[in-house]
Design an enzyme around this catalytic site. Structure first.
Site, short mmCIF file in Angstrom:
data_model
loop_
_atom_site.label_atom_id
_atom_site.label_comp_id
_atom_site.label_asym_id
_atom_site.label_seq_id
_atom_site.Cartn_x
_atom_site.Cartn_y
_atom_site.Cartn_z
N HIS A 162 0.80 -1.23 0.00
CA HIS A 162 0.00 0.00 0.00
C HIS A 162 0.83 1.28 0.00
CE1 HIS A 162 -4.11 -1.40 -0.01
NE2 HIS A 162 -3.88 -2.25 0.97
N ASN A 211 -6.99 -6.12 -5.27
CA ASN A 211 -8.17 -5.39 -5.76
C ASN A 211 -7.83 -3.92 -6.04
OD1 ASN A 211 -7.97 -5.39 -2.84
ND2 ASN A 211 -9.95 -4.37 -2.74
N HIS A 212 -6.92 -3.33 -5.24
CA HIS A 212 -6.51 -1.94 -5.49
C HIS A 212 -5.73 -1.82 -6.80
CE1 HIS A 212 -7.51 0.02 -1.53
NE2 HIS A 212 -7.64 -1.27 -1.23
N ARG A 270 -14.80 3.49 -9.72
CA ARG A 270 -14.92 3.57 -8.26
C ARG A 270 -13.61 4.07 -7.64
NH1 ARG A 270 -15.80 -1.40 -5.49
NH2 ARG A 270 -17.05 -0.37 -3.90
N HIS A 311 -5.02 -13.01 -3.99
CA HIS A 311 -5.02 -11.85 -3.10
C HIS A 311 -5.98 -11.97 -1.92
CE1 HIS A 311 -4.56 -7.78 -1.69
NE2 HIS A 311 -5.84 -7.54 -1.87
N ARG A 344 -14.59 -10.96 1.12
CA ARG A 344 -14.25 -11.02 2.55
C ARG A 344 -14.63 -12.40 3.11
NH1 ARG A 344 -10.48 -7.10 3.51
NH2 ARG A 344 -11.15 -5.15 2.52
N HIS A 361 -4.83 -8.95 1.85
CA HIS A 361 -6.15 -8.33 1.69
C HIS A 361 -6.95 -8.06 2.97
CE1 HIS A 361 -9.90 -7.20 -0.25
NE2 HIS A 361 -10.55 -8.21 0.30
#
Length: 313
Positions: free
Chosen positions: A19, A84-85, A136, A217, A249, A270
């Site tokens: 991140h 996902n990012h 998004r 992930h 999730r 994740h």
């Protein structure tokens, strides 16, 4: 005939979500290099579990570090999973593979249009041909506080604001497409959605065990056939609006039942926590929060290494 454990098992390092925190990544890498036998480290399989961007301040430097590994450590094998990012970042800059059936990315919006206003989907230049997650990612969320994480949103529901800023453009600006260097776009375009590895050794309560390893992930969906999931993930099927193995999730937390019959390690990031239960490894102690460490697990020893570990060199 069952394979026997090799005398010298290969070292496998699975590195959690980074991140955009370059200093954490550098410190973690240095700690891995210090703790692992030099020959083992030089020949290790390194699996990055995804989410290289967003939240932290230095996404471009993280990208540069990852891209440089193949030349700096030529005997290692490197796997870069898409988080996902990263999927959403790739969608915004236009490097996702096209849908295999020739459909438009706008088809991915339909199921989720009720969320468009609240999430403030991107409507700038190029949005008409953009995958849902790109819209998004670059959007401007109306709610300012993320009650689940207990943090302020940073621009969008993905906290993508720091990524835009790290490339020198304001959040939500279409200029990001030009600002991201071609080598970063290539990195995003080349990310895999799943990685399978046979004959990985892992220390268990019963001793050293030879396993298959699946790295993805978020995880594999527990109620869907594993072969079908793997087929979709390997094909990087972008017709799917929300890829649960990258962003789910509860549905991807457990190992699917059919994999429990043959020893299969499922390793993911994740989830914003470090969780090890049997052969299910979730390595995301950081969660993209500045105060949390970035962690890795080393196989076969199951050693947990963090960027915050203070080691004598």
């Amino acid at each position: 005939m069952e394979k026997s454990v090799p005398k010298k098992p290969r070292t496998v390092c699975c590195i959690g979500d980074i991140h955009g925190f370059i200093t954490k990544l550098q410190n973690l890498w240095s700690n891995l290099e210090t703790l692992i036998d030099p020959v083992d480290f030089q020949n290790a399989l390194i699996i990055f579990l995804g989410d290289y961007c967003d939240r932290g301040p230095d996404t471009p430097r993280v990208m540069d570090f990852l891209i440089s590994l193949r030349s700096n450590y030529p005997n290692q094998s490197h796997v870069f999973l898409s988080g996902n990012h990263d999927f959403a970042f790739a969608a915004f800059v236009g490097v996702l593979p096209p849908p295999p059936d020739g459909s438009e990315f706008s088809e991915t919006w339909k199921e989720y249009t009720s969320s468009e206003e609240r999430e403030g989907w991107f409507k700038g230049e190029g949005y008409e041909k953009m995958h849902l997650q790109g819209r998004r990612w670059a959007g401007t969320i109306k709610v300012k506080f993320n009650t689940v994480k207990g943090t302020e949103y940073q621009g969008s529901i993905y906290d993508a604001g720091p990524t835009f800023e790290s490339y020198g453009v304001p959040h939500g600006s279409a200029d990001l497409v030009k600002a991201v260097p071609d080598e970063h776009k290539k990195f995003l375009a080349d990310m895999v959605w799943v990685h399978e590895e046979d004959d990985v050794c892992m220390q268990t309560v019963e001793g050293l065990k030879l396993c298959k390893l699946i790295a993805v992930h978020a995880g594999l969906e527990k109620d869907k056939a594993v072969d079908e999931q793997l087929k979709t993930l390997k094909a990087r099927d972008t017709r799917v609006a929300k890829v649960d193995p990258l962003s789910g999730r509860a549905s991807v937390w457990e190992i699917p039942k059919e994999l429990r019959e043959k020893p299969t390690v499922v390793v993911s990031g994740h989830h914003g926590k470090l969780h090890i239960e049997g052969l299910r490894l979730i390595i995301d102690e950081g969660g993209g929060l500045e105060q949390n460490p970035v962690a890795a697990v080393v196989l076969p020893s199951m050693l947990i290494v963090r960027d915050t570990d203070k080691l004598s060199k």
